[in-house]
Design a protein around this motif. Structure first.
Motif, mmCIF file in Angstrom:
data_model
loop_
_atom_site.group_PDB
_atom_site.id
_atom_site.type_symbol
_atom_site.label_atom_id
_atom_site.label_comp_id
_atom_site.label_asym_id
_atom_site.label_seq_id
_atom_site.Cartn_x
_atom_site.Cartn_y
_atom_site.Cartn_z
ATOM 1 N N GLU A 17 -24.358 4.522 0.479
ATOM 2 C CA GLU A 17 -24.251 5.588 -0.783
ATOM 3 C C GLU A 17 -24.921 6.653 -0.335
ATOM 4 O O GLU A 17 -25.750 6.635 0.378
ATOM 5 C CB GLU A 17 -24.442 4.894 -2.116
ATOM 6 N N ALA A 18 -24.287 7.779 -1.172
ATOM 7 C CA ALA A 18 -25.250 9.074 -0.558
ATOM 8 C C ALA A 18 -26.470 9.280 -1.242
ATOM 9 O O ALA A 18 -27.415 9.506 -0.305
ATOM 10 C CB ALA A 18 -24.476 10.268 -1.195
ATOM 11 N N ARG A 19 -26.995 8.629 -2.240
ATOM 12 C CA ARG A 19 -28.383 8.601 -2.610
ATOM 13 C C ARG A 19 -29.351 8.010 -1.793
ATOM 14 O O ARG A 19 -30.491 8.120 -1.996
ATOM 15 C CB ARG A 19 -28.331 8.153 -4.346
ATOM 16 N N LEU A 20 -28.794 6.775 -1.133
ATOM 17 C CA LEU A 20 -29.642 5.981 -0.379
ATOM 18 C C LEU A 20 -30.155 6.786 0.990
ATOM 19 O O LEU A 20 -30.955 5.974 1.811
ATOM 20 C CB LEU A 20 -28.969 4.622 -0.205
ATOM 21 N N ILE A 21 -29.562 7.658 1.250
ATOM 22 C CA ILE A 21 -29.919 8.352 2.765
ATOM 23 C C ILE A 21 -30.511 9.728 2.378
ATOM 24 O O ILE A 21 -31.046 10.408 3.493
ATOM 25 C CB ILE A 21 -28.505 8.744 3.283
ATOM 26 N N VAL A 22 -30.945 10.080 1.179
ATOM 27 C CA VAL A 22 -31.450 11.321 0.746
ATOM 28 C C VAL A 22 -32.978 11.420 1.527
ATOM 29 O O VAL A 22 -33.116 12.329 2.196
ATOM 30 C CB VAL A 22 -31.529 11.437 -0.541
ATOM 31 N N ASP A 23 -33.640 10.361 1.415
ATOM 32 C CA ASP A 23 -35.148 10.442 1.901
ATOM 33 C C ASP A 23 -35.114 10.934 3.499
ATOM 34 O O ASP A 23 -36.051 11.511 3.957
ATOM 35 C CB ASP A 23 -35.897 9.237 1.490
ATOM 36 N N TYR A 24 -34.246 9.988 4.087
ATOM 37 C CA TYR A 24 -34.113 10.230 5.690
ATOM 38 C C TYR A 24 -33.438 11.617 5.776
ATOM 39 O O TYR A 24 -34.258 12.513 6.568
ATOM 40 C CB TYR A 24 -33.156 9.252 6.313
ATOM 41 N N MET A 25 -32.450 12.134 5.216
ATOM 42 C CA MET A 25 -32.097 13.356 5.244
ATOM 43 C C MET A 25 -32.981 14.546 5.126
ATOM 44 O O MET A 25 -32.968 15.786 6.010
ATOM 45 C CB MET A 25 -30.766 13.596 4.538
ATOM 46 N N LYS A 26 -33.797 14.403 4.301
ATOM 47 C CA LYS A 26 -34.816 15.498 4.110
ATOM 48 C C LYS A 26 -35.996 15.140 4.872
ATOM 49 O O LYS A 26 -37.023 16.082 4.562
ATOM 50 C CB LYS A 26 -35.160 15.618 2.607
ATOM 51 N N GLY A 27 -36.207 14.542 5.806
ATOM 52 C CA GLY A 27 -37.463 14.299 6.449
ATOM 53 C C GLY A 27 -37.827 15.280 7.685
ATOM 54 O O GLY A 27 -36.720 16.025 7.745
ATOM 55 N N ASP A 28 -38.609 15.149 8.344
ATOM 56 C CA ASP A 28 -38.960 16.032 9.376
ATOM 57 C C ASP A 28 -37.941 15.988 10.489
ATOM 58 O O ASP A 28 -37.810 14.938 11.144
ATOM 59 C CB ASP A 28 -40.515 15.676 10.193
ATOM 60 N N LYS A 29 -37.589 16.975 10.677
ATOM 61 C CA LYS A 29 -36.497 16.999 11.914
ATOM 62 C C LYS A 29 -36.726 16.795 13.343
ATOM 63 O O LYS A 29 -36.112 16.081 14.121
ATOM 64 C CB LYS A 29 -35.859 18.516 11.713
ATOM 65 N N LYS A 30 -38.051 16.470 13.469
ATOM 66 C CA LYS A 30 -38.740 16.137 14.825
ATOM 67 C C LYS A 30 -38.418 14.609 14.972
ATOM 68 O O LYS A 30 -38.496 14.223 15.971
ATOM 69 C CB LYS A 30 -40.321 16.609 14.778
ATOM 70 N N ASP A 44 -27.536 15.198 -1.706
ATOM 71 C CA ASP A 44 -28.345 16.652 -1.891
ATOM 72 C C ASP A 44 -29.627 16.017 -1.965
ATOM 73 O O ASP A 44 -30.070 15.311 -2.592
ATOM 74 C CB ASP A 44 -27.909 17.294 -3.138
ATOM 75 N N VAL A 45 -30.545 16.771 -1.175
ATOM 76 C CA VAL A 45 -31.881 16.358 -1.025
ATOM 77 C C VAL A 45 -33.012 16.986 -2.214
ATOM 78 O O VAL A 45 -34.071 16.695 -2.282
ATOM 79 C CB VAL A 45 -32.614 16.591 0.280
ATOM 80 N N ALA A 46 -32.499 18.076 -2.714
ATOM 81 C CA ALA A 46 -33.306 18.939 -3.738
ATOM 82 C C ALA A 46 -32.700 19.084 -5.084
ATOM 83 O O ALA A 46 -31.901 20.103 -5.285
ATOM 84 C CB ALA A 46 -33.659 20.153 -3.230
ATOM 85 N N THR A 47 -32.258 18.066 -5.626
ATOM 86 C CA THR A 47 -31.225 18.373 -6.945
ATOM 87 C C THR A 47 -32.198 19.157 -8.089
ATOM 88 O O THR A 47 -31.400 19.495 -9.188
ATOM 89 C CB THR A 47 -31.056 16.894 -7.483
#
Length: 743
Positions: free
Chosen positions: A467-480, A718-721
């Motif tokens: 689900e979308a909400r379950l990937i938010v923490d990963y998506m907003k992580g350090d792109k490195k 969305d990572v910044a609601t």
């Protein structure tokens, strides 16, 4: 007072200049995907000249429980269905990853920490005495004449006496042996678990024989070295396998048992027959009492179990005298496969209660969304610290405490891994993607359908992925620490999120938010049916999903699969307008409004609110001379007075959205009105086509708006609601209030 022409108010966003770099997020993927051809056509379907190789195996092997080794001999018949002439063949020797000459420990990074366990140190020093890897004793033709071969780490090239022409086949023999590793200290997808209390072993055996590498129209020979992560690219074929084990062992395997009367008791045969007609609950074929008795007696005699399998891409088995065995039939549309489980007493009572039921539930849901399960059996085997899949059989963790008690976490973890691993029968065991190259094509698609299965059959189970909400923490992580989904298996960082979580969340968003279940399900099933028992590439998936739905998704594949962008759509500015009309112009309609406070939202620390009154604009009559010729016919029937009258009391809300994360997505708007009613509006992602960074749109509303929320149900990742709500207050206290019902 600010006066704006209504025509410019509506059209101005079309002429907004792009802010920042133009990334061409809506550029078609055609320039990046392989060119369609006679093998794979532009619709995403196999072309008229599609081909794939085939490899049949006849194998005799013996499992030695005294020294934990395996010895085997095989005859491989290889069919060259390609248009090419082949002068040599490549075989995979996956066990060589465990040889002392393996590259795997050499490329594995490690560091010294303040506290180092014995296992940590052992991984660095490699002081354990284990001689892994295949010992190849013979490679010969069917007459026994030696064939020239060379072993390059986990690959073996067999040189043919004469080239194998298109349409021809060749048979040859390979004899080998290897030592089976203890999975507890050494890890791995295959190996054994030792039970010190009763002195017995439980074997989960895979990658156990030299297997043909893939030769196809995409890669030629797929012979990337096996380093431990990138899984397996394999050819379909038929198997006839004889497995010799201690006489008190129970063997679960890929395929159908051919000599049940020779290896099972009369009572066990009767129970197996009963299971084939029992659909409501599992039938115990080998009981816990029988397993406990076998643990103590330890027969020194041997038995040979024979299994045959058709149209499979691999073969695995599990063997132990500790096994309890249960089974039940599953009614699908046209087939009734057996769902079965093999587990030691240490798995009870949890495994007897939940395992086979989970297998059956998986077959039902996956068959509905992909293809009807074609094989006669689907097996779940229990061993500690493992989750791995093969045709018709998988190995799964989830063990209760010694007293038989277990937590919800253990139960849900076990059910989740069983669904996932049984689901791999569909991806990639039937829909046969190249795992060595693209982990997401099996792990991501499987995780997505796993989430559908869990929601259908286990609604109280907490979802971990899908689900979308379950990937938010990963998506907003350090792109490195993040790589695109379209990354080779061995180069992926954060493997679970990248190969499992992100593609599963992307497909969930595609189904629930962008395409809708009806269009998505039809396209997804079309892909599955087109590529069942064939080898799809990523382009085949992307093209089929569009071909079967008439939805242009190139922007979606590009953003979600080819970049590390994330979703952060900000409602950055809201302006409220009403029409400024003299009282005598529209009888009993609008009264002249005072100038409103305008909330720019430029400072996140300031209060963002609508203000007390609306800003106003002046209505002017349409000037035909100012309208282009192509709109002339429309303007000839324009009734300015009726338009003014119809909109005199309307509220016009000008919303400005910023794409701060880079990933374009639909804009989902929830309007709350003064009377308490709520309305949702959906703007397709194509609203960003002219400007990928900022878009402005005006909405005409009959009722006064008191609150606006973007993505109210958190369905776009969305990572910044906190920047999705208007009015906004300091510390987001109002946002928290509005969002409380969105979980």
């Amino acid at each position: 007072m600010k006066r704006i022409l209504i025509g410019l108010l509506i059209l101005s966003p079309m002429f907004a200049s792009a802010q920042g770099e133009w990334n061409q997020k809506f550029e078609q993927l055609g320039t990046q995907l392989p060119t369609a051809n006679n093998y794979r056509n532009a619709s995403g379907a196999p072309g008229k000249d599609y081909w794939q190789q085939r490899a049949d195996y006849v194998i005799d092997a013996e499992l030695n429980d005294e020294n934990q080794s395996l010895t085997g001999r095989e005859t491989i018949t290889y069919f060259n269905n390609s248009p090419d002439q082949l002068s040599y063949l490549w075989l995979q020797l996956d066990q060589n990853m465990r040889s002392k000459a393996s590259d795997t420990p050499l490329i594995t990074e490690n560091v010294v920490t303040k506290a180092m366990s014995g296992r940590d140190i052992q991984k660095i020093s490699r002081e354990y005495d284990f001689d892994g890897g295949f010992k190849v004793g013979e490679v010969s033709d069917v007459s026994g004449r030696p064939l020239k071969y060379i072993i390059n780490k986990t690959m073996m090239r067999v040189d043919l006496p004469k080239p194998l022409a298109s349409g021809e086949q060749v048979s040859f023999n390979v004899a080998w042996s290897y030592n089976i590793q203890d999975r507890m200290p050494l890890g791995g997808r295959s190996g054994y678990e030792y039970f010190p209390k009763d002195g017995n072993y439980l074997y989960t055996i895979a990658q156990w024989f030299p297997r043909m590498a893939v030769y196809d129209d995409v890669e030629g020979w797929q012979h990337k070295q096996f380093l431990g992560r990138g899984e397996f690219a394999l050819e379909f074929g038929n198997y006839k396998v004889k497995l010799t084990v201690p006489a008190d062992f129970v063997v679960g395997s890929t395929g159908e048992l051919q000599n049940a009367s020779q290896v099972l008791t009369k009572a066990q045969l009767e129970k197996l027959a009963q299971a084939r007609k029992t659909f409501d609950k599992p039938v115990i074929i080998v009981s816990e009492e029988e397993a406990r008795k076998a643990e103590k007696n330890k027969s020194s005699a041997k038995k040979t179990w024979e299994y045959h399998a058709s149209d499979v891409r691999d073969f695995a088995f599990a063997a132990s005298r500790k096994f309890i065995w249960d089974a039940q039939a599953v009614q699908l549309d046209t087939k009734t496969p057996l769902a079965m489980s093999y587990y030691p007493k240490e798995g009870n009572p949890l495994w007897e209660k939940e395992s086979t039921k989970a297998v059956a539930n998986t077959l039902r849901t996956y068959s509905k969304h992909t293809v009807e399960y074609p094989y006669p059996v689907a097996i779940s085997v229990h061993s500690a610290s493992i989750g791995m899949e093969y045709p018709m059989i998988c190995f799964n963790f989830g063990r209760p405490a010694e007293d038989g008690s277990y937590t919800d976490a253990v139960k849900w973890g076990m059910i989740g891994v069983i669904i996932h691993e049984v689901g791999h029968n569909f991806f990639p065991m039937i829909i046969n993607s190249d795992e060595r190259q693209w982990s997401w094509m099996d792990e991501g698609l499987d995780t997505f359908v796993q989430s559908l299965t869990e929601k259908e059959h286990y609604p109280t189970k907490p979802l971990k992925r899908g689900e979308a909400r379950l990937i938010v923490d990963y998506m907003k992580g350090d792109k490195k620490g993040i790589r695109p989904i379209m990354t080779n298996s061995e180069q992926i960082l954060q493997f679970g999120d990248n190969a499992y979580g992100k593609p599963a969340a992307a497909l969930s968003i595609l189904r629930e938010t962008i395409m809708g279940p009806e269009l998505f399900d039809y396209a997804f099933k079309t892909y599955s049916e087109r590529w069942a028992f064939k080898r799809p590439s990523p382009a085949d998936f992307f093209r089929t999903m569009e071909d079967a739905s008439a939805v242009d998704l190139d922007w979606f594949w590009k953003g979600w699969f080819y970049t590390t962008d994330h979703v952060d759509l900000s409602l950055s500015k809201v302006k409220w307008y009403k029409m400024d009309i003299p009282e005598n112009e529209v009888e009993n309609k609008a009264k002249k409004s005072k100038k409103a406070k305008i909330s720019s939202g430029e400072s996140s620390q300031s209060l963002m609110d609508f203000g007390d009154e609306a800003e106003t604009f002046t209505f002017t009559d349409t000037d035909p001379a100012a309208v282009s010729e192509r709109f002339a016919e429309f303007m000839n029937v324009t009734d300015d007075k009726s338009i003014m009258k119809a909109n005199a009391d309307r509220n016009f809300y000008e919303l400005t959205f910023e794409n701060k994360g880079g990933l374009v997505m639909p804009i989902i708007i929830e309007w709350t009105y003064e009377d308490g009613s709520v309305e949702r509006q959906y703007l397709p992602a194509e609203i960003w086509k002219k400007n990928e960074n900022v878009v402005t749109k005006v909405f005409a509303k009959d009722k006064k708006v008191t609150n606006i929320v973007i993505d109210p149900n958190k369905e776009t990742a969305d990572v910044a609601t906190e920047n999705n709500v208007f009015p906004r207050m300091e510390n987001n206290s109002r946002f928290d209030l509005f969002q409380s019902g969105g979980e």
